[in-house]
Write a protein that holds these residues in place. Structure first.
Motif, PDB file in Angstrom:
ATOM      1  N   TRP A 195      37.720  43.171  32.364  1.00  0.00           N
ATOM      2  CA  TRP A 195      37.592  43.396  33.799  1.00  0.00           C
ATOM      3  C   TRP A 195      37.997  42.117  34.527  1.00  0.00           C
ATOM      4  O   TRP A 195      37.503  41.038  34.223  1.00  0.00           O
ATOM      5  CB  TRP A 195      36.142  43.757  34.133  1.00  0.00           C
ATOM      6  CG  TRP A 195      35.964  44.076  35.582  1.00  0.00           C
ATOM      7  CD1 TRP A 195      35.689  43.208  36.602  1.00  0.00           C
ATOM      8  CD2 TRP A 195      36.065  45.375  36.185  1.00  0.00           C
ATOM      9  NE1 TRP A 195      35.623  43.876  37.787  1.00  0.00           N
ATOM     10  CE2 TRP A 195      35.853  45.202  37.567  1.00  0.00           C
ATOM     11  CE3 TRP A 195      36.325  46.655  35.684  1.00  0.00           C
ATOM     12  CZ2 TRP A 195      35.879  46.277  38.463  1.00  0.00           C
ATOM     13  CZ3 TRP A 195      36.353  47.714  36.577  1.00  0.00           C
ATOM     14  CH2 TRP A 195      36.125  47.521  37.945  1.00  0.00           C
ATOM     15  N   CYS A 196      38.939  42.257  35.470  1.00  0.00           N
ATOM     16  CA  CYS A 196      39.308  41.106  36.287  1.00  0.00           C
ATOM     17  C   CYS A 196      38.467  41.132  37.550  1.00  0.00           C
ATOM     18  O   CYS A 196      38.520  42.093  38.315  1.00  0.00           O
ATOM     19  CB  CYS A 196      40.800  41.139  36.637  1.00  0.00           C
ATOM     20  SG  CYS A 196      41.233  39.769  37.751  1.00  0.00           S
ATOM     21  N   ILE A 197      37.671  40.073  37.758  1.00  0.00           N
ATOM     22  CA  ILE A 197      36.777  40.074  38.924  1.00  0.00           C
ATOM     23  C   ILE A 197      37.554  39.732  40.194  1.00  0.00           C
ATOM     24  O   ILE A 197      37.084  39.967  41.290  1.00  0.00           O
ATOM     25  CB  ILE A 197      35.577  39.112  38.727  1.00  0.00           C
ATOM     26  CG1 ILE A 197      36.038  37.665  38.536  1.00  0.00           C
ATOM     27  CG2 ILE A 197      34.733  39.548  37.556  1.00  0.00           C
ATOM     28  CD1 ILE A 197      34.882  36.690  38.387  1.00  0.00           C
ATOM     29  N   LYS A 198      38.746  39.175  40.048  1.00  0.00           N
ATOM     30  CA  LYS A 198      39.559  38.888  41.238  1.00  0.00           C
ATOM     31  C   LYS A 198      40.247  40.171  41.701  1.00  0.00           C
ATOM     32  O   LYS A 198      40.175  40.544  42.858  1.00  0.00           O
ATOM     33  CB  LYS A 198      40.594  37.823  40.887  1.00  0.00           C
ATOM     34  CG  LYS A 198      41.593  37.559  41.975  1.00  0.00           C
ATOM     35  CD  LYS A 198      41.664  36.074  42.274  1.00  0.00           C
ATOM     36  CE  LYS A 198      42.357  35.808  43.609  1.00  0.00           C
ATOM     37  NZ  LYS A 198      43.643  36.482  43.721  1.00  0.00           N
ATOM     38  N   ASP A 199      40.915  40.851  40.752  1.00  0.00           N
ATOM     39  CA  ASP A 199      41.644  42.065  41.108  1.00  0.00           C
ATOM     40  C   ASP A 199      40.747  43.300  41.101  1.00  0.00           C
ATOM     41  O   ASP A 199      41.165  44.386  41.492  1.00  0.00           O
ATOM     42  CB  ASP A 199      42.820  42.272  40.148  1.00  0.00           C
ATOM     43  CG  ASP A 199      43.849  41.159  40.281  1.00  0.00           C
ATOM     44  OD1 ASP A 199      44.091  40.754  41.424  1.00  0.00           O
ATOM     45  OD2 ASP A 199      44.373  40.693  39.269  1.00  0.00           O
ATOM     46  N   GLN A 200      39.507  43.121  40.628  1.00  0.00           N
ATOM     47  CA  GLN A 200      38.505  44.181  40.627  1.00  0.00           C
ATOM     48  C   GLN A 200      38.999  45.463  39.967  1.00  0.00           C
ATOM     49  O   GLN A 200      38.912  46.549  40.528  1.00  0.00           O
ATOM     50  CB  GLN A 200      38.022  44.457  42.049  1.00  0.00           C
ATOM     51  CG  GLN A 200      37.512  43.193  42.711  1.00  0.00           C
ATOM     52  CD  GLN A 200      36.412  43.459  43.725  1.00  0.00           C
ATOM     53  OE1 GLN A 200      36.011  44.582  43.965  1.00  0.00           O
ATOM     54  NE2 GLN A 200      35.889  42.388  44.303  1.00  0.00           N
ATOM     55  N   HIS A 432      42.583  35.969  29.672  1.00  0.00           N
ATOM     56  CA  HIS A 432      42.837  35.811  31.105  1.00  0.00           C
ATOM     57  C   HIS A 432      43.628  37.007  31.612  1.00  0.00           C
ATOM     58  O   HIS A 432      44.368  37.633  30.866  1.00  0.00           O
ATOM     59  CB  HIS A 432      43.650  34.537  31.368  1.00  0.00           C
ATOM     60  CG  HIS A 432      42.877  33.267  31.137  1.00  0.00           C
ATOM     61  ND1 HIS A 432      42.471  32.867  29.879  1.00  0.00           N
ATOM     62  CD2 HIS A 432      42.452  32.318  32.002  1.00  0.00           C
ATOM     63  CE1 HIS A 432      41.809  31.724  29.986  1.00  0.00           C
ATOM     64  NE2 HIS A 432      41.789  31.361  31.260  1.00  0.00           N
ATOM     65  N   CYS A 433      43.501  37.258  32.893  1.00  0.00           N
ATOM     66  CA  CYS A 433      44.244  38.360  33.528  1.00  0.00           C
ATOM     67  C   CYS A 433      45.724  38.017  33.546  1.00  0.00           C
ATOM     68  O   CYS A 433      46.119  36.938  33.960  1.00  0.00           O
ATOM     69  CB  CYS A 433      43.727  38.567  34.950  1.00  0.00           C
ATOM     70  SG  CYS A 433      44.671  39.766  35.913  1.00  0.00           S
ATOM     71  N   TRP A 434      46.570  38.941  33.090  1.00  0.00           N
ATOM     72  CA  TRP A 434      48.021  38.714  33.044  1.00  0.00           C
ATOM     73  C   TRP A 434      48.585  38.531  34.434  1.00  0.00           C
ATOM     74  O   TRP A 434      49.630  37.944  34.620  1.00  0.00           O
ATOM     75  CB  TRP A 434      48.726  39.895  32.377  1.00  0.00           C
ATOM     76  CG  TRP A 434      48.682  41.182  33.163  1.00  0.00           C
ATOM     77  CD1 TRP A 434      47.615  41.699  33.826  1.00  0.00           C
ATOM     78  CD2 TRP A 434      49.747  42.097  33.376  1.00  0.00           C
ATOM     79  NE1 TRP A 434      47.943  42.889  34.426  1.00  0.00           N
ATOM     80  CE2 TRP A 434      49.260  43.168  34.166  1.00  0.00           C
ATOM     81  CE3 TRP A 434      51.083  42.148  32.969  1.00  0.00           C
ATOM     82  CZ2 TRP A 434      50.033  44.247  34.558  1.00  0.00           C
ATOM     83  CZ3 TRP A 434      51.855  43.239  33.364  1.00  0.00           C
ATOM     84  CH2 TRP A 434      51.328  44.266  34.153  1.00  0.00           C
ATOM     85  N   ARG A 435      47.859  39.087  35.423  1.00  0.00           N
ATOM     86  CA  ARG A 435      48.405  39.125  36.774  1.00  0.00           C
ATOM     87  C   ARG A 435      47.989  37.882  37.552  1.00  0.00           C
ATOM     88  O   ARG A 435      48.812  37.128  38.011  1.00  0.00           O
ATOM     89  CB  ARG A 435      47.881  40.401  37.452  1.00  0.00           C
ATOM     90  CG  ARG A 435      48.529  40.693  38.753  1.00  0.00           C
ATOM     91  CD  ARG A 435      50.032  40.793  38.595  1.00  0.00           C
ATOM     92  NE  ARG A 435      50.649  40.013  39.643  1.00  0.00           N
ATOM     93  CZ  ARG A 435      51.918  39.640  39.647  1.00  0.00           C
ATOM     94  NH1 ARG A 435      52.697  39.981  38.655  1.00  0.00           N
ATOM     95  NH2 ARG A 435      52.401  38.943  40.640  1.00  0.00           N
ATOM     96  N   CYS A 436      46.662  37.655  37.673  1.00  0.00           N
ATOM     97  CA  CYS A 436      46.203  36.570  38.543  1.00  0.00           C
ATOM     98  C   CYS A 436      45.852  35.339  37.727  1.00  0.00           C
ATOM     99  O   CYS A 436      45.493  34.313  38.285  1.00  0.00           O
ATOM    100  CB  CYS A 436      45.022  37.022  39.391  1.00  0.00           C
ATOM    101  SG  CYS A 436      43.541  37.350  38.429  1.00  0.00           S
ATOM    102  N   LYS A 437      45.949  35.412  36.406  1.00  0.00           N
ATOM    103  CA  LYS A 437      45.739  34.272  35.509  1.00  0.00           C
ATOM    104  C   LYS A 437      44.295  33.757  35.477  1.00  0.00           C
ATOM    105  O   LYS A 437      44.035  32.713  34.911  1.00  0.00           O
ATOM    106  CB  LYS A 437      46.689  33.106  35.824  1.00  0.00           C
ATOM    107  CG  LYS A 437      48.158  33.481  35.979  1.00  0.00           C
ATOM    108  CD  LYS A 437      48.756  34.000  34.669  1.00  0.00           C
ATOM    109  CE  LYS A 437      50.201  34.430  34.862  1.00  0.00           C
ATOM    110  NZ  LYS A 437      50.714  35.247  33.785  1.00  0.00           N
TER     111      LYS A 437
HETATM  112 ZN    ZN Z   1      43.439  39.468  37.831  1.00  0.00          ZN
END
Ligand code: ZN
Ligand code: ZN
Ligand code: ZN
Length: 978
Positions: A195-200, A432-437
């Motif tokens: 779960w990415c907490i930035k991109d939710q 880590h999230c591939w998108r927002c790192k």
């Molecule tokens: Zn992310």
């Protein structure tokens, strides 16, 4: 003798003449050739020409329609083009339908940022409007990518690529979801997912990247509640603690248990009036690290982990039980392998044999293994963390804090409470999230899953509103026919993996992977086609209903999910099986984009007339084992019980000269656009062919310069052949093989040998071996040997002299075969060679076939000539020495005397007339003496011929041509009679 005036000598020399220029001017000429192909409709023409031939299907893994292409994207597409073009030239009907992956988070984020710049917010727009902007963004990106791919000389159905956002594709995507439901493999439940907490949003396995990350590493003691005497009488009445280790202190509020391995030995050792339990192998390490116990530690009892099963500890600070459990997943150390790192706790357990206690902190809401063992022991899937990564209000002391921020506070809190034995900063690989790192967490939320092992009916959870969603599987068979994991593991053994390690990597990935979380809390994608009854807990996830929805998508695209009300998406008059109501709400989650792209084999291969399912070949980078290779396999099995590919090829990464990843910001990126503008697309293509793509492929300006040099050598080789074919009409002038000069037959035998090598390399997809074979053939066999030797014959013999025609016959076959063999790689240059050949039938090389390999053995011929070339090497060395000693200037000023005996003498005598051409000297004498060949260089006898520059004692014999040698007199006579 002719009575006309003598010929102008200069005009009687056959100088090479061709439109195939020395300077390639690729940057200018490639676009012109592309235009020509466009006018010819070359791709269509190839399809027509190959119609009815056996098919060869390479299925394109769709690049993401977001940014511009980089060197890696270019390399991937060029390799595909090598495959398609080489199979087409083998005679296969090899269509190429390129695709684009159009949905997903990166585009959503891009659009959100673009809106922000204009001062707008996503939630101010309707979902339909937002999706329309995403669609436009993808359309623009794929247009620009298409332009770049075409510029690389890649032929395909560019005017009709497959798009994962097309109506038909979106319809097929939901239909595939229905196929999984039919199998009983779909369930909704709360399981921990990335779960990415930035991109939710939840993330797929393939959407996380592992990077170094520093976390607090903590050793924490949990007091044992159960009677320690049940473990060992020696512990009766003692104050016993179980010591755990974790690098995610923020998951400790969610701790519900501690796992130990049933078969490992554990020890209880004394520290003052307390007793600590850890794995026996780790006692000394833990005692030293935490500075507890005596030295050496005083062990009171040893026992197998199984002894601890179902005993109870108390949470380190909360008034809650922490259950002791046994599980095979517990390990005592060993470095983690990125490919099997499935979650945070997983990497923790394997991280380091010195860190850890053999007693694994278990939070079923925050780890895959934790979840599995938690389920087995009936623990709650407890996850007190919200979408934004904040602790929910029920978490005492830390409510509202973001989990990563809370780490330090939790460590301090435990220190104050006296439950912390040790803490330090710890660097480890972390997802880590591939998108927002940003680092991701593992978090249990209600999600849709595809079960790897069984239907997981027991795992179906209540949703956020407390409604049971389990009844959607009511009409399904009780026991699914086979497990998805078992079918996938069986299928990959049938597939051919290149390189061979692919199957191991795939097997490891499949064995370890958790259930596939296919839901995403996003809007730019294909909706999960499920309805919920507004009056009762009934959920409709019915294949028949989904097929009905798919037909609507087919007409209106997936936007229909947003533009229509639920009742208009359901079959007319659809009533709830649970309560008879007709009011519905729609599922708001979309499908994982890997589900989209995995659908491609069905959506594309089965739906286009020119294609067929399954594909012969998939070729992508190593990241696709968890990505597209995997999702395609899953969908192939759901729909056809079979892998959608027969062969899977993996290519490496593009790196800089030092082996580092390329980044624009680091200044080490080789940008295809720039290379094309400076040097031409051929240089990128040849770089792809010259590198072994099974390994990582390195590129830099210097490396590309070497490739450019290689290109020039190939080009000059072709140019020599073409230049000397001026005026050669193959139907009139060809010389039959048995009447050819022996060295010409030798050159054709060498051509046959390299052709066999190149064909085998194309067959095995080893393009670096194609390049190596052709490069060596051009530089060694042709440039350094054959061409040098036949120059005199080509330039000074009468144009129609049979010996000259013999050389031309060989040159034509060489140029023709070179064009064909270079065809799949140097698509522009090979076509240009082809254009300048006198015998071409097809209007483009890309309609021609690879050359055939002639039968029969040339071994005797090779052996004979290898001996001659060995002697030649020695002669050339002696000539060079004579030149340095200023005895001669050019080699034509030399006379060579060779002395030999036995078979060597016979060899030399057999080739008496070839030798002067072989050595490029004016005279050769042979003597019978000695064992080895002895070589003597002297100045040539006689005068220099004005026409051929050879020396001869017979210059001046002709009155008509007093300045030329006897060979030239003969040639001139021939010319005059022509
Ligand atoms: Zn992310
Ligand atoms: Zn109902
Ligand atoms: Zn001459």
């Amino acid at each position: 003798m002719s009575t006309e005036t003598p010929l102008d000598l200069k005009k009687t020399v056959n100088l090479p003449k061709t439109n195939f220029s020395q300077k390639a001017n690729l940057a200018q000429n490639e676009p012109a050739r592309l235009e020509k192909w466009g006018k010819l409709d070359l791709y269509r023409l190839i399809q027509q020409t190959r119609q009815g031939r056996p098919k060869f299907i390479l299925h394109d893994g769709p690049p993401y329609a977001n940014a511009d292409i980089h060197l890696g994207t270019a390399m991937n597409k060029v390799l595909k083009d090598f495959i398609v073009k080489s199979r087409s030239m083998m005679g296969f009907d090899a269509p190429y339908v390129p695709g684009y992956d159009c949905h997903g988070l990166p585009i959503e984020i891009h659009v959100e940022r673009a809106l922000e710049k204009k001062g707008k917010k996503k939630n101010e727009l309707s979902v339909e409007t937002f999706r329309r902007i995403c669609r436009e963004h993808a359309e623009n990106a794929l247009k620009s990518q298409t332009r770049d791919f075409k510029r690389l000389g890649i032929l395909g159905e560019w005017d009709n690529p497959y798009l994962t956002m097309s109506n038909h594709y979106e319809a097929e995507t939901v239909r595939m979801f229905a196929r999984f439901i039919e199998r009983g493999w779909v369930y909704k439940g709360a399981r921990p997912v990335y779960w990415c907490i930035k991109d939710q949003t939840a993330l797929a396995e393939a959407e996380v990247e592992y990077h170094q990350h520093t976390s607090p590493s903590v050793y924490v003691k949990f007091p044992l509640q159960s009677d320690p005497a049940t473990i060992d009488p020696a512990l009766a009445g003692r104050n016993v603690f179980v010591v755990i280790w974790t690098t995610t202190p923020w998951t400790l509020p969610a701790n519900l248990g501690i796992a130990v391995h049933p078969d490992y030995e554990y020890s209880a050792f004394e520290h003052g009036d307390e007793v600590y339990i850890v794995a026996s192998d780790l006692v000394e390490a833990v005692a030293a690290k935490c500075n507890v116990g005596e030295t050496p530690p005083k062990v009171l009892a040893r026992f197998p982990g199984a002894k601890l099963d179902r005993l109870e500890a108390r949470h380190a600070w909360l008034d809650r039980r922490s259950l002791l459990m046994v599980g095979e997943h517990v390990t005592l150390g060993g470095e983690a392998d990125a490919e099997t790192e499935l979650d945070v706790s997983e990497s923790e357990k394997k991280a380091d044999s010195k860190a850890g206690t053999g007693c694994v902190h278990t939070a079923p809401g925050h780890g895959h293994d934790d979840f599995v063992i938690g389920k087995r022991y009936g623990l709650e899937i407890y996850c007190p963390v919200d979408n934004g990564g904040r602790f929910t209000p029920e978490v005492e002391h830390f409510a509202g804090q973001r989990v990563f921020d809370a780490n330090d506070g939790i460590v301090e809190f435990m220190r104050e409470r006296g439950v912390l034995l040790f803490s330090e900063q710890y660097e480890h690989r972390y997802p880590h999230c591939w998108r927002c790192k940003n680092p991701v967490i593992f978090r249990a939320t209600p999600q849709w899953f595809i079960a790897m092992d069984h239907a997981h009916r027991d795992l179906v959870e209540k949703d956020e509103d407390g409604r049971d969603r389990s009844n959607f599987t009511d009409n399904l068979p009780e026991t699914p026919a086979a497990s998805l994991r078992a079918s996938a593991l069986a299928e990959i053994e049938r597939v051919k993996w290149i390189p061979g390690w692919g199957v191991d990597r795939m097997r490891n990935m499949l064995k370890g992977r958790p259930d596939w979380c296919v839901s995403r809390q996003r809007v730019w994608g294909v909706n999960i086609p499920v309805f919920y009854c507004a009056s009762c807990p009934e959920a409709v996830a019915d294949p028949a209903v989904i097929d009905h929805v798919a037909d609507i998508f087919e007409r209106e695209s997936g936007d229909a999910w947003y533009t229509h009300e639920a009742k208009d998406l359901l079959p007319p008059g659809y009533t709830c099986k649970g309560c008879g109501a007709q009011e519905w709400t729609k599922e708001t989650d979309i499908l994982d984009v890997w589900f989209d792209s995995g659908t491609s084999s069905v959506a594309v291969l089965e739906n286009r007339e020119e294609l067929r399912w399954p594909a012969d070949v998939y070729i992508e980078g190593g990241d696709q084992f968890r990505g597209w290779f995997n999702s395609s396999l899953m969908i192939g099995i759901a729909d056809h019980d079979r892998a959608p590919y027969n062969t899977v090829i993996t290519h490496g990464w593009t790196l800089d000269a030092q082996g580092r990843a390329m980044h624009k910001s680091a200044g080490n990126a080789v940008e295809p656009d720039k290379v094309i503008k400076q040097s031409g697309a051929e240089i990128i293509r040849l770089w792809c062919a010259s590198s072994n793509y099974f390994d990582d492929m390195r590129a830099s300006d210097e490396i590309l310069q070497r490739v450019t040099d290689g290109y020039r050598k190939l080009r000059n080789t072709a140019r020599f052949a073409l230049g000397n074919l001026d005026g050669f009409d193959p139907s009139r002038d060809s010389v039959a093989p048995e009447e050819m000069e022996e060295i010409d037959r030798w050159a054709l035998a060498e051509l046959n040998r390299v052709t066999a090598e190149v064909l085998a390399a194309y067959e095995a997809y080893e393009f670096h071996n194609v390049y190596r074979a052709l490069y060596n053939f051009a530089t060694v066999t042709l440039s350094a040997r054959y061409f040098d030797i036949i120059k005199d014959r080509l330039y000074t013999f009468a144009p129609r002299n049979k010996a000259r025609r013999s050389a031309q016959t060989a040159l034509l076959q060489i140029a023709d075969a070179l064009a064909r063999m270079l065809g799949p790689i140097l698509v522009f240059t090979a076509d240009e060679i082809w254009e300048n050949l006198p015998n071409r039938i097809e209007p483009s090389i890309h309609l021609a076939l690879l050359p055939a390999v002639a039968g029969g053995s040339d071994d005797a011929l090779f052996a004979e000539w290898e001996r001659l070339y060995a002697i030649r090497d020695n002669v050339l060395r002696a000539l060079e020495e004579a030149r340095v000693a200023k005895l001669i200037g050019s080699s034509l000023q030399a006379k060579v005397r060779l002395e030999a005996s036995g078979s060597t003498l016979e060899l030399l005598q057999r080739h008496q007339n070839d030798l002067r051409y072989l050595f490029i000297v004016s005279q050769v004498e042979i003597g019978n003496a000695g064992e080895d060949v002895s070589i003597k260089i002297s100045t040539a006898d006689g005068e220099k011929c004005e026409r051929c520059w050879n020396y001869s004692t017979r210059v001046g014999e002709s009155e008509r041509y007093p300045t030329v040698c006897e060979r030239c007199v003969a040639a001139l006579n021939e010319i005059e009679q022509e």
